[in-house]
Scaffold this motif. Structure first.
Motif, PDB file in Angstrom:
ATOM      1  N   ASN A  72      73.152 -39.631  18.816  1.00 47.00           N
ATOM      2  CA  ASN A  72      72.260 -40.670  18.496  1.00 47.00           C
ATOM      3  C   ASN A  72      72.032 -41.005  17.198  1.00 47.00           C
ATOM      4  O   ASN A  72      72.202 -42.384  16.678  1.00 47.00           O
ATOM      5  N   ARG A  73      72.116 -39.962  16.385  1.00 47.68           N
ATOM      6  CA  ARG A  73      72.083 -40.444  14.936  1.00 47.68           C
ATOM      7  C   ARG A  73      73.581 -41.068  14.506  1.00 47.68           C
ATOM      8  O   ARG A  73      73.656 -41.709  13.566  1.00 47.68           O
ATOM      9  N   MET A 122      75.323 -43.196  16.322  1.00 50.30           N
ATOM     10  CA  MET A 122      75.229 -44.447  16.441  1.00 50.30           C
ATOM     11  C   MET A 122      74.009 -45.390  15.719  1.00 50.30           C
ATOM     12  O   MET A 122      74.402 -46.248  15.299  1.00 50.30           O
ATOM     13  N   THR A 123      73.147 -44.884  15.173  1.00 52.56           N
ATOM     14  CA  THR A 123      72.258 -45.279  14.357  1.00 52.56           C
ATOM     15  C   THR A 123      72.942 -45.483  12.755  1.00 52.56           C
ATOM     16  O   THR A 123      73.178 -46.647  12.276  1.00 52.56           O
ATOM     17  N   ASP A 124      73.780 -44.532  12.450  1.00 55.97           N
ATOM     18  CA  ASP A 124      74.639 -44.487  11.123  1.00 55.97           C
ATOM     19  C   ASP A 124      75.611 -45.631  11.484  1.00 55.97           C
ATOM     20  O   ASP A 124      75.773 -46.596  10.159  1.00 55.97           O
ATOM     21  N   ARG A 175      75.471 -48.504  13.180  1.00 57.51           N
ATOM     22  CA  ARG A 175      74.814 -49.565  13.289  1.00 57.51           C
ATOM     23  C   ARG A 175      74.383 -50.093  11.844  1.00 57.51           C
ATOM     24  O   ARG A 175      74.836 -51.196  11.250  1.00 57.51           O
ATOM     25  N   GLU A 176      73.762 -49.221  11.045  1.00 57.96           N
ATOM     26  CA  GLU A 176      73.350 -49.489   9.591  1.00 57.96           C
ATOM     27  C   GLU A 176      74.569 -49.825   8.994  1.00 57.96           C
ATOM     28  O   GLU A 176      74.341 -50.557   7.897  1.00 57.96           O
ATOM     29  N   ASP A 204      72.814 -53.327  18.499  1.00 59.84           N
ATOM     30  CA  ASP A 204      72.799 -51.907  19.009  1.00 59.84           C
ATOM     31  C   ASP A 204      74.091 -51.634  19.248  1.00 59.84           C
ATOM     32  O   ASP A 204      75.245 -52.413  19.332  1.00 59.84           O
ATOM     33  N   ARG A 242      76.604 -48.317  21.275  1.00 64.29           N
ATOM     34  CA  ARG A 242      76.420 -47.374  22.042  1.00 64.29           C
ATOM     35  C   ARG A 242      77.813 -46.891  22.616  1.00 64.29           C
ATOM     36  O   ARG A 242      78.856 -47.708  22.892  1.00 64.29           O
TER      37      ARG A 242
END
Length: 334
Positions: free
Chosen positions: A145-146, A148-150, A152-153, A208, A210
């Motif tokens: 999850n981290r 995917m967040t990185d 996206r950012e 998002d 994924r």
């Protein structure tokens, strides 16, 4: 008089209908005049929000852009982890248009395929860089999850040129060239708030990111499956041998119990038969002692019965003691 008036009314109605256009909900409109985009004072394309609008008929046309969240499916690709292990990663991206004027210019007239090509190149390079920092365990556990967040950012805000592990030069150069063309077309200077190697420079926002599936390469999977199959077969053979051993033990115990039971039964039978024979002999002895002549007579009758009930031939002397009870009182055989 009525006919020209009717024609005027028809022409007026047609002109009015051609002058009006509707931008549907979930879309934005851009008006083209003689194939060129109408721009504002800052040389940016004019964007029309959903609703009813007016244009010059037969001269201006409308180009609609989708404002909704869109999904881009990525083909499964091979990536290398920190442990130098290959993984086949299948993923998708949710994105939407954040700046319609910039998006229109950057994609050559709102071409979705061109936008997705740039987005895919940027995403693939960024995901490759992020996966190269993690091991397999970190990718498939909570670090996913981290990760995917990185990613996206990084897509939305861009990456700084000082990153030691930055491996997105190819995609960044393509985006930078598009951004430079947009700046030239709008005659505007650089915008510090927009990173030139981010998707915001193209007017796109990544909603998002994924990962759908993570697999090992076919050759690695086959080797793992073969090893697992060999291990399972070894366990199965061990269980079978243990089962056969237990079966032999049970069979031997059953045979021993059967043999012991039969032996005990035979022993009991012999004991009972011996006791019966002893009792019979005792009875015969008692009977013989009480009347030996009668006992001899009965024994002789049984011998006659067993000897004369078939067609066998017996050759005996008439004077034989066997016929003593068949002789007449005078001593001759009947």
């Amino acid at each position: 008089m009525r006919k020209p008036l009717f024609l005027i009314m028809v022409v007026t109605l047609v002109v009015m209908c051609a002058s009006l256009f509707v931008v549907k909900e979930g879309q934005r409109g851009i008006v083209l005049r003689f194939g060129k985009v109408l721009r504002d004072d800052d040389k940016k394309p004019l964007i029309y929000n959903p609703g009813l609008h007016i244009k010059i008929p037969f001269i201006e046309t409308v180009k609609n852009l989708d404002a909704r969240i869109q999904t881009m499916e990525n083909q499964a690709d091979r990536f290398v982890t920190m442990e130098k292990k290959d993984l086949i990663v299948d993923s998708y991206i949710k994105w939407r248009i954040s700046d319609f004027s910039r998006y229109y210019l950057a994609t050559g007239g709102g071409d979705v395929s061109q936008a997705e090509v740039l987005l895919k190149r940027k995403f693939s390079d960024r995901l490759r860089s992020e996966l190269g920092r993690l091991d397999v365990k970190g990718i498939v556990t909570d670090s996913r999850n981290r990760l995917m967040t990185d990613v996206r950012e990084a897509l939305n805000n861009g990456t700084s040129g000082s990153d030691e592990e930055l491996q997105t030069n190819t995609a960044d150069n393509a985006i930078a060239s598009v951004v430079a063309r947009v700046e030239r077309e709008t005659n505007g200077g650089p915008q510090p708030s927009v990173n030139p190697n981010s998707m915001a420079a193209l007017g796109i926002k990544v909603v998002d990111v994924r990962i759908k599936q993570i697999n090992l390469p076919t050759e690695v999977s086959d080797a793992i499956y073969q090893r697992m199959r060999a291990e399972r077969e070894a366990v199965a053979r061990r269980h079978r041998s243990q089962g056969l051993e237990e079966a032999e033990k049970l069979r031997a115990a059953a045979d021993y119990k059967v043999t012991r039971t039969l032996s005990e039964a035979k022993r009991q039978a012999l004991i009972i038969r011996g006791e019966a024979d002893a009792e019979t002999t005792k009875l015969y002895a008692d009977a013989f002692n009480k009347d030996p002549a009668f006992y001899a007579f009965i024994r002789s009758l049984r011998a006659y019965e067993n000897s004369f009930n078939n067609n066998d031939m017996i050759v005996l002397s008439p004077e034989s003691d066997f016929f003593r009870f068949m002789k007449s009182p005078k001593g001759t055989t009947r």
